[in-house]
Design an enzyme around this catalytic site. Sequence first.
Site, PDB file in Angstrom:
ATOM      1  N   CYS A 168      -0.673   6.369  10.233  1.00 34.47           N
ATOM      2  CA  CYS A 168       0.656   5.954  10.296  1.00 34.47           C
ATOM      3  C   CYS A 168       0.515   4.719  11.224  1.00 34.47           C
ATOM      4  O   CYS A 168      -0.337   4.736  12.310  1.00 34.47           O
ATOM      5  CB  CYS A 168       1.291   6.924  11.277  1.00 34.47           C
ATOM      6  SG  CYS A 168       2.983   6.434  11.635  1.00 34.47           S
ATOM      7  N   CYS A 212       7.332  -6.818   7.133  1.00 33.49           N
ATOM      8  CA  CYS A 212       8.295  -6.334   7.870  1.00 33.49           C
ATOM      9  C   CYS A 212       9.047  -7.039   8.812  1.00 33.49           C
ATOM     10  O   CYS A 212       8.124  -7.900   9.529  1.00 33.49           O
ATOM     11  CB  CYS A 212       7.749  -4.901   8.653  1.00 33.49           C
ATOM     12  SG  CYS A 212       9.037  -3.812   9.180  1.00 33.49           S
ATOM     13  N   CYS A 243       7.429  -3.963  15.161  1.00 31.36           N
ATOM     14  CA  CYS A 243       6.827  -2.774  16.247  1.00 31.36           C
ATOM     15  C   CYS A 243       5.507  -3.477  16.486  1.00 31.36           C
ATOM     16  O   CYS A 243       4.795  -3.666  15.494  1.00 31.36           O
ATOM     17  CB  CYS A 243       7.190  -1.544  15.384  1.00 31.36           C
ATOM     18  SG  CYS A 243       8.922  -1.294  15.077  1.00 31.36           S
ATOM     19  N   CYS A 274       3.294   8.806   0.572  1.00 34.77           N
ATOM     20  CA  CYS A 274       4.057   7.770   1.659  1.00 34.77           C
ATOM     21  C   CYS A 274       4.150   6.317   0.894  1.00 34.77           C
ATOM     22  O   CYS A 274       3.164   5.740   0.638  1.00 34.77           O
ATOM     23  CB  CYS A 274       3.139   7.540   2.819  1.00 34.77           C
ATOM     24  SG  CYS A 274       3.762   6.298   4.147  1.00 34.77           S
ATOM     25  N   GLU A 307       0.810  -1.155  -0.011  1.00 34.01           N
ATOM     26  CA  GLU A 307       0.048  -0.026  -0.060  1.00 34.01           C
ATOM     27  C   GLU A 307       0.779   1.115   0.129  1.00 34.01           C
ATOM     28  O   GLU A 307       2.004   1.309   0.563  1.00 34.01           O
ATOM     29  CB  GLU A 307      -0.800   0.162   1.090  1.00 34.01           C
ATOM     30  CG  GLU A 307      -1.814  -1.295   1.284  1.00 34.01           C
ATOM     31  CD  GLU A 307      -2.867  -1.055   2.470  1.00 34.01           C
ATOM     32  OE1 GLU A 307      -3.987  -1.313   2.142  1.00 34.01           O
ATOM     33  OE2 GLU A 307      -2.394  -0.787   3.448  1.00 34.01           O
ATOM     34  N   CYS A 366       2.233  -1.377  15.137  1.00 37.57           N
ATOM     35  CA  CYS A 366       2.276  -0.969  13.551  1.00 37.57           C
ATOM     36  C   CYS A 366       1.526  -2.311  13.017  1.00 37.57           C
ATOM     37  O   CYS A 366       2.187  -3.665  13.414  1.00 37.57           O
ATOM     38  CB  CYS A 366       3.770  -1.100  13.095  1.00 37.57           C
ATOM     39  SG  CYS A 366       3.709  -0.707  11.290  1.00 37.57           S
TER      40      CYS A 366
END
Length: 390
Positions: A355, A134, A138, A127, A114, A141
């Site tokens: 975010c 990933c 985290c 962005c 995305e 996230c």
Amino acid sequence: MFNAYENDTSANEPKYIETTTPEGKVNFYSMTLEDLKAFLKGKGKEQFRAQQIFKWVYEQRVTDVEKMSNLSKSFRQEIPDILSFDLPPVLKHLKSIDGTQKFLFDVKGGNSVEAVLIPSDDRLTLCISSEVGCNMACKFCFTGKQKLKRRLTTEEIVGQFMQVHDRLEPGQRISNIVFMGMGEPLDNPEAVFKSIEVLHSPWGMMLSRRKITVSTSGLVPQIKLVADAKVRLAVSLNGSNDEIRSRVMPINKKYPLKQLLDACREYTRVTKDRITFEYVLLKGVTDQMEHAREVVQLLKGIPSKINIIPFNEHPGSGYERPSDEQIEKFHTELIKLGAHVLLRRTMGRDIYAACGQLTTVKDRPETMDISNSKIGGTNERHFGSGQPRL
């Protein structure tokens, strides 16, 4: 010369392979101008042809070789056999009530990423994602819940920009790009920095390096690469001490705050630029007044600004967004302590484009109700005691 990462099922880490199509073509968007010159030279062609093709594709947005009128007819006939101008297809395009737009791209092999286009009064920011999933994990996230499947290629990163660029309304222009989408950019440095070269090049999209920001969760050894590229650095801080940061960001166990902040000081020494420190407010975890005081002490002596980001909810996160009152209280405390601080407007939260909300996991939600929060509902930007705006 033309490489990309692909998942290796026989190992834990993706491996590097050559980027070509099944027909043996090279994707144009994978190359810098110098790459294309070398590629054409290897085909027995004049190197100045590279500049001509770059101008047609990036300045004129012409990819139909028959329209590239300053190329010879024989060369135009050869190009489709050696170059591909394919872009990652857009699978879905969502629009937020605040004007934010989210794009879902097909990057082959059943994978997707995305990207988010964020409007504001004086800029239009894209962005960009750098990985499918990933490895940083985290805790706050949504992408972190999606293990790394593979790193994106240069053409897939540049392709996100070009697809969004081609969908802009007349008169619009992407003014800024931030590598803050899916993935850790410094975990995929070759493709990320090569894509920056393409987008920055006067023969490419002519984006100023000062309008390009690379964000990291804290891969300390790679921060030097951001300085070398002469682009802006953003660091996901999200903890006022090692205990809290290690709890929400596992990377801190490998590169604790002292190492991270020493690398940040070196970046500012070399570049003379400020660093943006992103700080996510998690209810009862990072949003207390003592945390504000610790943050200011941590960053003392580092030219920087602090972006406060109220946590953006997603399924199974285990965290909550603080109340609007607590967010304002934390923000005010930082200002009182003399910090240069911005309370970031939350954009695209209703379409899971804010975010920390990007993901391509199965059964991901597409919309959420945001009517219960005022923070992020205005276009205000809040700065600390007389500090200049960056």
